[in-house]
Design a protein around this motif. Structure first.
Motif, mmCIF file in Angstrom:
data_model
loop_
_atom_site.group_PDB
_atom_site.id
_atom_site.type_symbol
_atom_site.label_atom_id
_atom_site.label_comp_id
_atom_site.label_asym_id
_atom_site.label_seq_id
_atom_site.Cartn_x
_atom_site.Cartn_y
_atom_site.Cartn_z
ATOM 1 N N ALA A 1 3.169 -2.517 -10.087
ATOM 2 C CA ALA A 1 2.716 -2.461 -8.694
ATOM 3 C C ALA A 1 1.217 -2.211 -8.654
ATOM 4 C CB ALA A 1 3.450 -1.348 -7.957
ATOM 5 N N SER A 2 0.569 -2.823 -7.688
ATOM 6 C CA SER A 2 -0.874 -2.645 -7.524
ATOM 7 C C SER A 2 -1.247 -2.821 -6.061
ATOM 8 C CB SER A 2 -1.636 -3.651 -8.389
ATOM 9 O OG SER A 2 -1.338 -4.977 -7.981
ATOM 10 N N GLY A 3 -2.499 -2.506 -5.754
ATOM 11 C CA GLY A 3 -3.003 -2.739 -4.409
ATOM 12 C C GLY A 3 -3.136 -1.507 -3.546
ATOM 13 N N GLY A 4 -2.682 -0.368 -4.043
ATOM 14 C CA GLY A 4 -2.807 0.850 -3.269
ATOM 15 C C GLY A 4 -4.249 1.310 -3.177
ATOM 16 N N ARG B 1 -2.583 -4.517 1.142
ATOM 17 C CA ARG B 1 -1.598 -5.469 0.625
ATOM 18 C C ARG B 1 -1.215 -5.046 -0.780
ATOM 19 N NH1 ARG B 1 0.060 -10.663 1.795
ATOM 20 N NH2 ARG B 1 0.573 -12.029 0.044
ATOM 21 N N LEU B 2 0.033 -4.686 -0.943
ATOM 22 C CA LEU B 2 0.542 -4.301 -2.249
ATOM 23 C C LEU B 2 1.153 -5.514 -2.927
ATOM 24 C CD1 LEU B 2 2.344 -0.934 -1.411
ATOM 25 C CD2 LEU B 2 -0.079 -1.357 -1.893
ATOM 26 N N ALA C 1 1.977 7.777 0.651
ATOM 27 C CA ALA C 1 3.060 7.936 -0.316
ATOM 28 C C ALA C 1 2.719 7.119 -1.561
ATOM 29 C CB ALA C 1 4.389 7.451 0.264
ATOM 30 N N VAL C 2 3.501 7.327 -2.591
ATOM 31 C CA VAL C 2 3.484 6.418 -3.731
ATOM 32 C C VAL C 2 4.505 5.319 -3.438
ATOM 33 C CG1 VAL C 2 3.856 6.135 -6.199
ATOM 34 C CG2 VAL C 2 2.820 8.245 -5.319
ATOM 35 N N TYR C 3 4.074 4.099 -3.557
ATOM 36 C CA TYR C 3 4.932 2.952 -3.264
ATOM 37 C C TYR C 3 5.413 2.330 -4.579
ATOM 38 C CZ TYR C 3 3.843 3.135 1.666
ATOM 39 O OH TYR C 3 3.748 3.534 2.987
ATOM 40 N N TYR C 4 6.710 2.120 -4.650
ATOM 41 C CA TYR C 4 7.336 1.580 -5.851
ATOM 42 C C TYR C 4 8.021 0.253 -5.528
ATOM 43 C CZ TYR C 4 6.998 6.386 -7.610
ATOM 44 O OH TYR C 4 6.546 7.618 -8.010
ATOM 45 N N CYS C 5 7.904 -0.676 -6.455
ATOM 46 C CA CYS C 5 8.699 -1.887 -6.337
ATOM 47 C C CYS C 5 9.867 -1.797 -7.316
ATOM 48 C CB CYS C 5 7.873 -3.141 -6.597
ATOM 49 S SG CYS C 5 7.067 -3.234 -8.209
ATOM 50 N N ALA C 6 10.916 -2.474 -6.963
ATOM 51 C CA ALA C 6 12.120 -2.468 -7.778
ATOM 52 C C ALA C 6 12.838 -3.789 -7.586
ATOM 53 C CB ALA C 6 13.030 -1.304 -7.395
#
Length: 125
Positions: A5-8, A18-19, A91-96
């Protein structure tokens, strides 16, 4: 499948980010892909999901149309466009991703074995 994940970053309230979530393998294109977020001392919560072909999208009720999830299977990426950001979006944003999650379970982190490392989003006043 490894996810990155990137873009934070740091953005003022009302701004946009945009993440992106990049996958290591093309099989990711067969996965339902999801974004979750976790604020300090809070549980990880569902943000948005998109089916493998982009045919269906799902959003958390609290978003009220501010975020848009999309994917580009040719590039093995899933994106989250976040507009009109609010302080509470910090927040910390996670992709899954998952190849087997069913629709009724799509909002629950326990159903995903493949996770990215997270990217921090901080919204300031």
């Amino acid at each position: 499948v490894q996810l990155q994940a990137s873009g934070g970053g740091l953005v003022q309230a009302g701004g946009s980010l945009r993440l992106s979530c990049a996958a290591s393998r093309k099989i990711f294109g067969r996965y339902t892909s999801v974004w979750f977020r976790q604020a300090p001392e809070k549980e990880r919560e569902f943000v948005a999901a998109i089916t493998w072909n982009g045919g269906y999208t799902y959003y958390a009720d609290f978003l009220k149309g501010r975020f848009t999830i999309s994917r580009d299977n040719a590039k093995n990426t899933v994106n989250l466009q976040m507009n009109n950001l609010k302080l509470e979006d910090t927040a910390v944003y996670y992709c899954a991703g998952s190849s087997s999650v069913i629709t009724s379970q799509i909002r629950y982190p326990r159903n995903y074995a493949n996770w990215g490392q997270g990217t921090q989003v901080t919204v300031s006043s």
